[in-house]
Scaffold this motif. Structure first.
Motif, PDB file in Angstrom:
ATOM      1  N   ASP A  20     -26.215  88.135  -6.894  1.00 31.84           N
ATOM      2  CA  ASP A  20     -25.621  89.091  -7.840  1.00 31.84           C
ATOM      3  C   ASP A  20     -25.618  90.521  -7.283  1.00 31.84           C
ATOM      4  O   ASP A  20     -25.999  91.467  -7.978  1.00 31.84           O
ATOM      5  N   THR A  21     -25.158  90.688  -6.070  1.00 34.08           N
ATOM      6  CA  THR A  21     -25.140  92.014  -5.442  1.00 34.08           C
ATOM      7  C   THR A  21     -24.317  93.018  -6.238  1.00 34.08           C
ATOM      8  O   THR A  21     -24.747  94.151  -6.470  1.00 34.08           O
ATOM      9  N   PHE A  22     -23.120  92.620  -6.669  1.00 34.37           N
ATOM     10  CA  PHE A  22     -22.136  93.559  -7.217  1.00 34.37           C
ATOM     11  C   PHE A  22     -21.552  92.984  -8.502  1.00 34.37           C
ATOM     12  O   PHE A  22     -20.875  91.971  -8.494  1.00 34.37           O
ATOM     13  N   LEU A  23     -21.819  93.681  -9.615  1.00 34.83           N
ATOM     14  CA  LEU A  23     -21.310  93.270 -10.923  1.00 34.83           C
ATOM     15  C   LEU A  23     -20.261  94.252 -11.422  1.00 34.83           C
ATOM     16  O   LEU A  23     -20.496  95.455 -11.486  1.00 34.83           O
ATOM     17  N   SER A  24     -19.091  93.728 -11.798  1.00 30.93           N
ATOM     18  CA  SER A  24     -18.052  94.494 -12.497  1.00 30.93           C
ATOM     19  C   SER A  24     -18.019  93.979 -13.930  1.00 30.93           C
ATOM     20  O   SER A  24     -17.612  92.843 -14.173  1.00 30.93           O
ATOM     21  N   TRP A  25     -18.405  94.831 -14.877  1.00 30.22           N
ATOM     22  CA  TRP A  25     -18.646  94.319 -16.234  1.00 30.22           C
ATOM     23  C   TRP A  25     -18.157  95.300 -17.296  1.00 30.22           C
ATOM     24  O   TRP A  25     -18.565  96.452 -17.334  1.00 30.22           O
ATOM     25  N   GLY A  26     -17.295  94.797 -18.179  1.00 23.52           N
ATOM     26  CA  GLY A  26     -16.751  95.631 -19.252  1.00 23.52           C
ATOM     27  C   GLY A  26     -17.279  95.287 -20.619  1.00 23.52           C
ATOM     28  O   GLY A  26     -16.744  95.757 -21.624  1.00 23.52           O
ATOM     29  N   GLY A  27     -18.329  94.466 -20.693  1.00 22.85           N
ATOM     30  CA  GLY A  27     -18.846  94.046 -21.988  1.00 22.85           C
ATOM     31  C   GLY A  27     -18.174  92.767 -22.445  1.00 22.85           C
ATOM     32  O   GLY A  27     -17.253  92.251 -21.801  1.00 22.85           O
ATOM     33  N   THR A  28     -18.616  92.233 -23.554  1.00 23.57           N
ATOM     34  CA  THR A  28     -18.053  90.984 -24.050  1.00 23.57           C
ATOM     35  C   THR A  28     -16.668  91.219 -24.644  1.00 23.57           C
ATOM     36  O   THR A  28     -16.296  92.344 -24.975  1.00 23.57           O
TER      37      THR A  28
END
Length: 326
Positions: free
Chosen positions: A150-158
Motif C-alpha cells: 500500500d505505498t500510494f493511496l488515491s482516495w476520495g472517500g466512500t
C-alpha cells in the motif's frame, strides 16, 4: 464635525479594493537550521495558498500532514534531485488507519509536490503507506514513492466522489497493492518497480476500488514496469471492493508502456476477497516488452477506438476541464 460625502466614501472603497494582492512567499526548510524552519510541518503551519515550501537537502523524519485548508501550496525539493530530499517514516497501519500510517498525508486540493522522496520503511507484514493522496487536482512531479504494501493511496472517500491526481516522471516502488484506491489517478512517464519477495507470487501492482458510476480509475501510461523478481510472478492488479462495497468496480488501464518479464501472462489480473477480477474493468492497450501479452485470454485488450477516450486528459478533466498533463 463635517460628515464625509457619499463620493468620498465611494472613493475610499475603490482604493481599498484596489490594494495589491498578497505576494506569494517562499518558505525555506532546512534540517541543518539554515532556513526559515527545520521541519516541513512548521512551514506548512504558516503557508498560504500560492506559497512554496522549498526543502533543502536532508532527511526529514515523521509524518507530514497537509490539511484540506492548505489548498494551493507547493512543496519543492530545492536541488531538483529527488534522492537529495527524503521524507521518511516507518509507521504501519494500525488503529490510526491508512491516514495514520502515511508518511505524507495530503488532503489539500491544488497542491504540487516535486523533487522529493517519500518513504515508509516499515516493510512487509501489514499496510504501511508512503503517500495518502486525498485531495483533488494534486500534481506530483519527479517524486520517489517507496514502500512495500500500500505505498500510494488515491482516495476520495466512500461513494462516487472522486479526487484527481497526476504523477509525472516519477518512481513508485512496492510489492503488494502498492498503487491503489478509488481516485482518478494518472501515472505518466514513470517507473513502477515491483520488489522481489522471493516467491512464485511476487505481489500485485494495483488494487483499484473505482466506484461503478465513475468511468475512470487508474491509468498507467508511457511508463516502464520493472522488477528483479522472477519471470511471470507479478500481477498487474486485483479487484479491491473496499469494505466489501459491491459498487467498487475497479477500473485500471495500462497503455503505451514497457512491461518487464516479471508480469504474469496467465493471471495478470487477480481476484480479491471473494470478488472475481472479471467484475472489474481491467484492460491494456499498445504495450511492449517481455511482459506484454502474448495472446493470453485473461489479458483483455482495449480497442483503438475505445482507447481514444481513455487518455490522461480524459481521466483528469472532470467537470472543470483540469489539464496538468505534460
Amino acid at each position: 464635525m463635517r460628515r464625509p460625502t457619499i463620493a468620498l466614501l465611494a472613493a475610499a472603497l475603490i482604493l481599498a479594493s484596489a490594494s495589491p494582492a498578497r505576494a506569494a512567499t517562499t518558505w525555506v526548510v532546512a534540517a541543518d537550521g539554515s532556513g526559515n524552519y527545520t521541519t516541513i510541518q512548521a512551514a506548512l503551519a504558516v503557508a498560504k495558498s500560492g506559497d512554496t515550501i522549498s526543502v533543502k537537502a536532508g532527511t526529514y523524519r515523521g509524518q507530514v500532514s497537509i490539511p484540506a485548508s492548505k489548498s494551493g501550496v507547493t512543496i519543492k525539493g530545492a536541488t531538483g534531485t529527488a534522492t537529495d530530499i527524503v521524507i521518511t517514516g516507518n509507521t504501519p497501519q494500525g488503529s490510526g488507519g491508512a491516514s495514520g500510517s502515511a508518511t505524507v498525508l495530503n488532503l489539500a486540493a491544488n497542491t504540487t509536490i516535486t523533487g522529493v522522496t517519500i518513504a515508509n520503511t516499515y516493510g512487509s507484514g501489514i499496510q504501511a503507506l508512503a503517500l495518502y493522496a486525498g485531495g483533488d487536482r494534486q500534481v506530483y512531479r519527479n517524486v520517489r514513492l517507496l514502500g512495500y504494501q500500500d505505498t500510494f493511496l488515491s482516495w476520495g472517500g466512500t461513494g462516487s466522489k472522486q479526487v484527481r491526481q497526476y504523477v509525472y516522471k516519477s518512481y513508485i516502488e512496492g510489492a503488494v497493492d502498492f498503487i491503489y484506491g478509488n481516485g482518478a489517478l494518472v501515472i505518466d512517464s514513470s517507473t513502477i518497480r515491483s520488489l522481489d519477495r522471493g516467491s512464485s507470487n511476487n505481489g500485485y501492482i494495483t488494487a483499484a476500488a473505482t466506484n461503478a458510476s465513475n468511468p475512470y480509475g487508474i491509468l498507467i501510461t508511457r511508463s516502464t514496469l520493472s522488477s528483479p523478481a522472477a519471470a511471470q510472478t507479478v500481477a498487474l492488479g486485483r479487484c479491491w471492493h473496499a469494505g466489501g462495497a459491491t459498487d467498487a468496480i475497479g477500473q485500471v488501464l495500462v497503455r503505451d508502456s514497457a512491461l518487464g518479464g516479471h508480469i504474469r501472462q496467465a493471471g495478470a489480473w487477480q481476484d480479491m476477497s471473494g470478488f472475481s477480477w472479471k467484475t472489474c474493468r481491467f484492460t491494456e492497450y499498445n504495450n511492449s516488452g517481455a511482459g506484454a501479452t502474448q495472446g493470453t485470454s485473461d489479458r483483455p485488450q482495449m480497442s483503438a477506438s475505445t482507447a481514444a477516450n481513455y487518455t490522461s486528459q480524459k481521466y483528469l478533466a472532470g467537470a472543470d476541464g483540469w489539464n496538468p498533463v505534460q
